[in-house]
Structures are given as C-alpha cells and as structure tokens.
Design a protein around this motif. Structure first.
Motif, PDB file in Angstrom:
ATOM      1  N   LYS A  48       0.215   2.907   0.060  1.00 49.16           N
ATOM      2  CA  LYS A  48      -0.924   3.289   1.049  1.00 49.16           C
ATOM      3  C   LYS A  48      -0.414   4.300   1.912  1.00 49.16           C
ATOM      4  CE  LYS A  48      -4.848   1.726   0.181  1.00 49.16           C
ATOM      5  NZ  LYS A  48      -5.398   0.493   0.280  1.00 49.16           N
ATOM      6  N   TRP A  58      -9.540   4.131   2.136  1.00 45.40           N
ATOM      7  CA  TRP A  58      -8.444   3.289   2.257  1.00 45.40           C
ATOM      8  C   TRP A  58      -8.888   1.792   2.042  1.00 45.40           C
ATOM      9  CZ3 TRP A  58      -6.865  -0.878   5.050  1.00 45.40           C
ATOM     10  CH2 TRP A  58      -5.197  -1.193   5.198  1.00 45.40           C
ATOM     11  N   SER A  66      -4.217   6.702   0.193  1.00 47.92           N
ATOM     12  CA  SER A  66      -4.743   6.923   1.234  1.00 47.92           C
ATOM     13  C   SER A  66      -5.660   8.085   1.250  1.00 47.92           C
ATOM     14  CB  SER A  66      -3.909   6.733   2.742  1.00 47.92           C
ATOM     15  OG  SER A  66      -3.357   5.608   2.956  1.00 47.92           O
TER      16      SER A  66
END
Length: 293
Positions: A48, A58, A66
């Motif tokens: 992430k 997200w 992301s």
C-alpha cells in the motif's frame, strides 16, 4: 472493397485487443487482495506504500496499491509540495505519455465496455475536455490544500465503485452504514451520471473529469513513446477507420500525438493502409503492423 476486407480480416483473427488484455491483467494485479472477498477487510500491508500510475482507490477492499491522486492530495493536505508524486507522474509521462490510461486503467476498461452498448452515440464538444484540468487544479489541488481534505477522493466515481459501495454492502457491524449521508449519495449521483454518459459518449470520465489523464496528457507530445502517421499512405478522408475505432474519438490523421490520445494502438493495429506506427524517440526503433497474407 480493399479497406473493408482488411478490417474484417483483422477482426476475424484478433478477437480481443492487446490493450484489453493489458487492462484485464492490470485489474487482476491492482485489485488482487482476494481475502477481502470473505473478510471485507482493507489491505494495509507494505504494498500500500506503492502507487500505481492509474486511479486505484486506497479504500477498496480488493486494492493492493495506492492511488497517485490520493497521494498527491495527501501532501497537499499537509501543505507540502509533493516532490515524490510529481516525479512519479513526470517519469511515467515522459516515458509513455497517456498510454497507462489505455492499457492499465480498470475504470477506463469499464467505460470502453459501456460504450459497446448499442444506443445513440454523441460526440463530445472539445471545450469539455478542458474541464479535467480545472478538476485537477481546483478540486485535487487548491481545495485539498486549503481544506486539508482529499476532496477529489470524496467525489471520485471510481472510488464509490471500488470502495464506497462494497464497504457499505459488506459492513457486518453497521458502523460504516451508519455513516452514510449526503456525501455518499452525492458520490452515487456523480457515479450514475458518469456511467450514464459513458454509454453514448466515448470515455466520458477520462476525457472530461479525470485528473490523472489531465497530468499525463501534458506529456503526450514529449514522451519517449509516440505515434507517427505517414500521410502519403493514408486515404483520408475516404477511409476514417482510425477515427471510428479510437476510444477517445480523436482525429489521428490531423495529430496522432494530441493530448487525448491514450495510445491503445488500435489505430496502429487496424489501419488498413499501415499508415500509423508507434515509435520511440531514442533509440530510433519502429514498430508497425505486419502485412497480412
């Protein structure tokens, strides 16, 4: 008729476009958090911390990476200049321009499929393609900086599809459902409008509202990858195949590297006269469609 014969031959031999395969693979990779299907939990692991070059919410339970626009607004919310994100956008843009929009974006693929629905079709006025720059500067830039909130994310139609709706549907405790209010329904309304307009208009969201497309479009003329048209081979205006198949509804003959081109390369693969090609500035390598037997 030679032109029609050439296109028919290509359709018969190639049932799925190469950029569509890229979109499917990218969707599997970016939305690959399979455990979310039975847990409903958002992945928050080390991946992430990595941005993909396309819109990728997200908060989507399936998302492993992301969103660069989310990251851009994060720095603006902190009133910091986003050196990392600007460098990221610049590197991708200088390399391929807007090609990632054509080959990697799941929301772009959704719009491509919606446009295949048989109904009346409309051409978008050119002035509307400038709205996305206002969205980037005003909503994702100025308002995010002043308010300290990622307002584009709060209104993003891709975000409501990937995160907002799934999180509400799989909410087991009722905590998320209790937060549903005017902002949620506003996003739903924007999403419905975008979906409805994507049926009669080619890639409505990409051309009118997407801030990622706005950024990459600036690089189209200068990127390493670019398109070339040999006008002496083209039978324009008698042919028009490239304009008809272009998912962004651009006139390839006039300018193959204009800001809206997402370099899906359908005009390269389907040009019956082999007049359009993809090139690299350095080194000088040329890729063209192979003559069919």
């Amino acid at each position: 008729m030679p032109v029609m014969h050439g296109v028919a031959t290509m359709k018969k031999k190639r049932r799925i476009a190469p950029h569509r395969i890229g979109q499917i693979i990218a969707s599997i990779i970016t939305l690959g958090h399979v455990p979310a299907l039975w847990t409903g939990n958002i992945y928050q692991g080390p991946l992430k911390s990595v941005c993909v070059p396309i819109l990728n919410c997200w908060g989507c339970p399936l998302s492993l990476y992301s969103c660069p626009i989310g990251a851009l607004q994060h720095f603006f919310n902190l009133q910091l200049f986003p050196f990392y994100i600007m460098g990221f956008f610049g590197a991708v843009g200088m390399l391929v321009g807007r090609m990632v929009c054509g080959w990697l974006c799941p929301f772009g693929m959704l719009q491509d499929l919606l446009y295949k629905i048989r109904t009346l079709k409309f051409r978008l006025p050119k002035w509307m393609t400038y709205i996305k720059y206002a969205v980037l500067i005003i909503i994702a830039g100025i308002i995010a900086w002043i308010s300290g909130e990622p307002w584009f994310c709060k209104l993003c139609p891709a975000g409501i599809l990937e995160a907002g709706i799934p999180l509400v549907l799989v909410d087991k405790t009722g905590d998320i459902r209790a937060l549903v209010g005017w902002l949620f329904w506003t996003k739903i309304a924007i999403f419905v409008i975008v979906i409805a307009l994507s049926i009669p208009v080619k890639r409505f969201f990409c051309r009118v509202l997407c801030p990622v497309g706005a950024i990459y479009s600036v690089f189209n003329r200068f990127s390493l990858v670019h398109l070339t048209i040999e006008k002496e081979k083209c039978k324009h205006p008698n042919c028009g195949v490239c304009v008809k198949i272009c998912p962004m509804d651009i006139n390839v003959y006039d300018n193959p590297n204009q800001k809206e081109c997402i370099r899906c390369l359908e005009c390269v693969f389907k040009c019956p006269n082999i007049a359009v090609s993809m090139n690299f500035y350095k080194p000088e390598i040329k890729i063209t469609k192979t003559e069919t037997a």
